[in-house]
Design an enzyme around this catalytic site. Structure first.
Site, PDB file in Angstrom:
ATOM      1  N   SER A 593       2.496  -8.715  -4.543  1.00 16.46           N
ATOM      2  CA  SER A 593       3.276  -9.901  -4.205  1.00 16.46           C
ATOM      3  C   SER A 593       2.499 -10.744  -3.189  1.00 16.46           C
ATOM      4  O   SER A 593       1.396 -11.215  -3.496  1.00 16.46           O
ATOM      5  CB  SER A 593       4.657  -9.491  -3.698  1.00 16.46           C
ATOM      6  OG  SER A 593       5.542 -10.583  -3.654  1.00 16.46           O
ATOM      7  N   ASP A 668       8.880 -11.280 -14.682  1.00 18.42           N
ATOM      8  CA  ASP A 668       9.002 -11.400 -13.235  1.00 18.42           C
ATOM      9  C   ASP A 668       9.746 -12.701 -12.920  1.00 18.42           C
ATOM     10  O   ASP A 668       9.186 -13.797 -13.035  1.00 18.42           O
ATOM     11  CB  ASP A 668       7.602 -11.415 -12.612  1.00 18.42           C
ATOM     12  CG  ASP A 668       7.625 -11.272 -11.097  1.00 18.42           C
ATOM     13  OD1 ASP A 668       8.642 -11.649 -10.485  1.00 18.42           O
ATOM     14  OD2 ASP A 668       6.627 -10.789 -10.530  1.00 18.42           O
ATOM     15  N   HIS A 700       9.362  -8.096 -11.140  1.00 13.57           N
ATOM     16  CA  HIS A 700       8.454  -8.080  -9.987  1.00 13.57           C
ATOM     17  C   HIS A 700       8.144  -6.668  -9.509  1.00 13.57           C
ATOM     18  O   HIS A 700       7.095  -6.425  -8.912  1.00 13.57           O
ATOM     19  CB  HIS A 700       9.085  -8.892  -8.849  1.00 13.57           C
ATOM     20  CG  HIS A 700       8.124  -9.291  -7.772  1.00 13.57           C
ATOM     21  ND1 HIS A 700       6.941  -9.952  -8.030  1.00 13.57           N
ATOM     22  CD2 HIS A 700       8.164  -9.115  -6.419  1.00 13.57           C
ATOM     23  CE1 HIS A 700       6.303 -10.173  -6.891  1.00 13.57           C
ATOM     24  NE2 HIS A 700       7.018  -9.677  -5.898  1.00 13.57           N
TER      25      HIS A 700
END
Length: 723
Positions: A593, A668, A700
């Protein structure tokens, strides 16, 4: 944006290991080998000196909600058991009302986004042992009023009120429509970035219901292909405001139960661009509302008269960067309130009169309050958690409302968190450290003395002895401008300072985050220790922009996400390269991320020091990320184009020289796979050699089935081959 955890694959590599060590396998990280015992769904009751826990008996396949006495720790009773009600096969969530006589039980839950889900809900009356199904539909966020007579809930973007006695349901909004109008439930970006789903609240006597309406008609649509197993893929379409684009228009409303009517509350559209919190005060006729402007550098606390709808501004906070929204607002009997703020440079507790005038700054010092636990009105004492003993540690404290008689209540060094009894005489302390697995103990809240151990993980600690795991060596790195950066190093157990070792840096680095803490292992730690068994040194450093070291340290990255953070990681890598035991030609970095954004940038911009990087689900341009998070730190792209573009991995893709593995899930909903695709396109255009891995229909977190095991195996193989 929230951090995500990770691991990788194995292929043969000529690195010496200790024969006495049992080698960690990737599968063990995900199959429960290192799972800790914990108190599941621990909740304190409100009127009794008891706490409740959700338990599951694997032999009988029954779920129970059990109540325990805070003083003796003995089980008082089983409040509910699925064995008595075969219509409920599993309990996914539960909540007990404020009078401790009713339980809302969720079953058959289906996730929507990070926090939101739908469930079939039942109301259980503890005294009569009667069970009522609230709705035949899977609903969201049911909330009992104080006396337990009515339940408000959301279904398909509308709000309803269920009368417990008559079992009659009243629909109170009718304009709810997918991707257009949402009543009482937050939209995607509020849920993700303001971290709440239920946008409605009952007043103290259950006569009024306040709620927020989201009009997302003008918010741009994002779509994702869901491949599934059918002949044709389907599309998931939802409103997602990217930086600089239209957000939902929010409005505040008050529903009167007896009049069956709704009143609109007029708010200033500019200063109330966001409504990140609503909460009724102890006065049934006064609603508190927190609003923010679009830049999020001004937060207003308003009081709304629930009868007239008239608003008054009680408190305003401004900041040159941004003002954080928290859940620490607590109203006392006189409607004076407790509030936390960074306004003196560190997060501290304040006590305000009900007119917004300051009574007292309760805590002070060059350290941060990290959790607010509550206020005991009988002895005028506040309980909280802080980093006063160092930003990598957490301790529990008490202090008088007037700021006197501060006392540390936790004794063991490491990370301590508390769950207090309703009367604040005791608390359950959850302690862990980097060398001590989590344990739960009952502590006397007046003296801080341990009364009794409740639960430990001695069995896990004994099981881990065969792995002879290395320990984290905590340290600091002083960067080029003189900041002390918290870090740790994991060395192989057979470390020999005369040898040279490859180094893998791990980081997340997002604003206000922390990876370097004196707490027990997560899955990444076990993966890193597995790599150390294969001869790698793991280093983790929290650079500028991370949390718990004061507002200036955290907010220095304002308008330039990815500049100072990347500089710090490259600096640390270069410092490590000077060490005699480090192979300067074999330094890598990885992250997920925000950490993937960072590892990409570090490899591209630090191509003279980094050989290899892995980026999982990375942001590659903040232009593609959501409005609330991104604009909080960057303002809009229209205002700050250079801040967005100068620190984008796409901008620096031409500098790629080393090994780069890019990983993303196609479903995601948070960091869209679009980020990966545009970086891939740029690297292809530049004729760069790199590796990439796409996970169809994974979000995600990239999990489900064997997905995490396969992912970490792939990453392991890549590290062993490329670093």
């Amino acid at each position: 944006m929230k951090k995500i955890l990770l691991p990788l694959t194995l292929i043969a590599a000529p690195i010496t290991t200790i024969q006495a060590q049992q080698q960690i396998e990737v599968a063990q990280i995900w199959n429960g080998t290192f799972r800790t015992n914990q108190l599941n769904a621990l909740n304190t009751l409100h009127t009794k000196n008891q706490y409740s826990v959700l338990d599951y008996n694997r032999n009988t396949k029954t779920f129970t909600i059990d109540a325990f006495d805070f003083t003796t720790l003995e089980k008082v009773q089983t409040l509910f058991s699925t064995a008595d009600f075969p219509e409920i096969k599993e309990i996914s969530d539960y909540s007990i009302n404020k009078t401790d006589d009713k339980i809302l039980i969720a079953t058959n839950s289906n996730p929507i986004y990070r926090h939101s889900f739908t469930s079939v809900y039942y109301l259980f009356d503890i005294a009569s042992k009667s069970l009522i199904k609230i709705s035949e539909n899977a609903i969201q966020e049911p909330l009992l009023n104080k006396n337990g007579s009515k339940i408000a809930y959301a279904f398909e973007n509308n709000l309803y009120v269920f009368d417990v006695a008559t079992k009659k349901t009243t629909q109170i909004t009718k304009d709810g429509k997918k991707n257009a109008i949402i009543n009482g439930i937050t939209d995607w970006v509020y849920e993700e970035e303001f971290a709440f789903v239920r946008a409605f609240d009952w007043n103290a006597d259950g006569t009024k219901l306040a709620y927020i309406k989201f009009d997302e008609s003008d918010v741009p649509v994002f779509s994702m292909d869901i491949y599934g197993e059918d002949l044709y893929p389907q599309q998931q379409v939802f409103k997602y405001p990217k930086a600089g684009e239209n957000n939902s228009k929010v409005s505040l409303h008050l529903y009167d139960v007896s009049k069956v009517s709704t009143q609109d509350v007029a708010l200033n559209a500019e200063t109330a661009y966001y409504i990140p919190r609503i909460k009724f005060t102890n006065n049934a006729n006064v609603l508190s509302v927190q609003t923010q402007n679009r830049h999020q550098n001004q937060l207003n606390l308003l009081f709304v008269d629930a009868n007239s709808g008239k608003t008054s501004t009680i408190l305003t906070e401004k900041d040159k960067a941004y003002v954080d929204v928290t859940d620490n607002l607590t109203f006392l009997n006189d409607n004076s309130f407790i509030w936390t703020s960074e306004k003196d440079g560190y997060n501290h507790i304040y006590h305000y009169n009900n007119d917004g005038s300051l009574k007292k700054q309760v805590t002070t010092g060059n350290w941060e309050v990290t959790n607010y636990y509550g206020y005991n009105k009988s002895n005028e004492t506040i309980y909280y958690q802080s980093v006063e003993n160092g930003s990598t540690k957490r301790d529990v404290y008490s202090i008088q409302l007037n700021g006197s008689s501060k006392k540390q209540l936790s004794a063991q060094s490491g990370t301590n968190s508390a769950t207090f009894s309703p009367d604040f005489k005791y608390f359950i302390n959850n302690h862990s450290s980097s060398t001590k697995a989590p344990s739960y103990s009952l502590v006397d809240a007046s003296t801080g003395k341990n009364v009794k151990e409740i639960l430990n993980n001695t069995a896990l600690e004994n099981n881990l002895k065969k792995f002879d795991l290395p320990k984290k060596e905590f340290t600091t790195f002083k960067n080029e401008v003189g900041n002390d950066l918290n870090g740790y190093m994991i060395k192989p157990k057979n470390f020999d300072a005369k040898k040279k070792y490859p180094v893998l840096l791990y980081q997340y680095s997002g604003p206000g985050s922390q990876e370097v803490s004196d707490s027990w292992n997560d899955s990444n730690d076990y993966w890193h220790m597995m790599l150390s068994q294969k001869g790698y040194i793991i280093v983790c450093v929290d650079g500028r922009g991370t949390g718990f070291k004061g507002a200036d340290f955290k907010k220095v990255t304002q308008k330039e996400l990815g500049k100072f953070e990347v500089e710090d990681q490259i600096f640390v890598a270069k410092e490590l390269a000077k060490e005699s035991f480090v192979d300067a030609n074999r330094i890598g970095i990885w992250g997920w991320s925000y950490g993937g954004f960072m590892s990409s940038n570090a490899l591209f911009q630090g191509n003279d020091v980094f050989k290899t990087a892995i980026a999982v689900a990375p942001v590659t341009s903040w232009r593609f990320y959501d409005s609330v998070y991104t604009e909080r730190f960057m303002t809009t792209p229209q205002e700050n184009a250079s801040g967005y573009d100068n620190n984008s991995p796409i901008t620096h893709a031409d500098k790629l020289k080393g090994n780069f593995l890019l990983i993303h899930g196609t479903a995601d909903d948070n960091v869209h796979v679009q980020n990966a695709m545009l970086l891939i396109n740029k690297l292809v255009y530049l004729n760069k050699n790199f590796d990439w891995l796409i996970y169809p229909d994974k979000n995600h977190g990239i999990y489900g089935g064997k997905t995490r095991e396969q992912l970490y195996t792939k990453m392991t193989d890549y590290i062993l081959e490329k670093l």
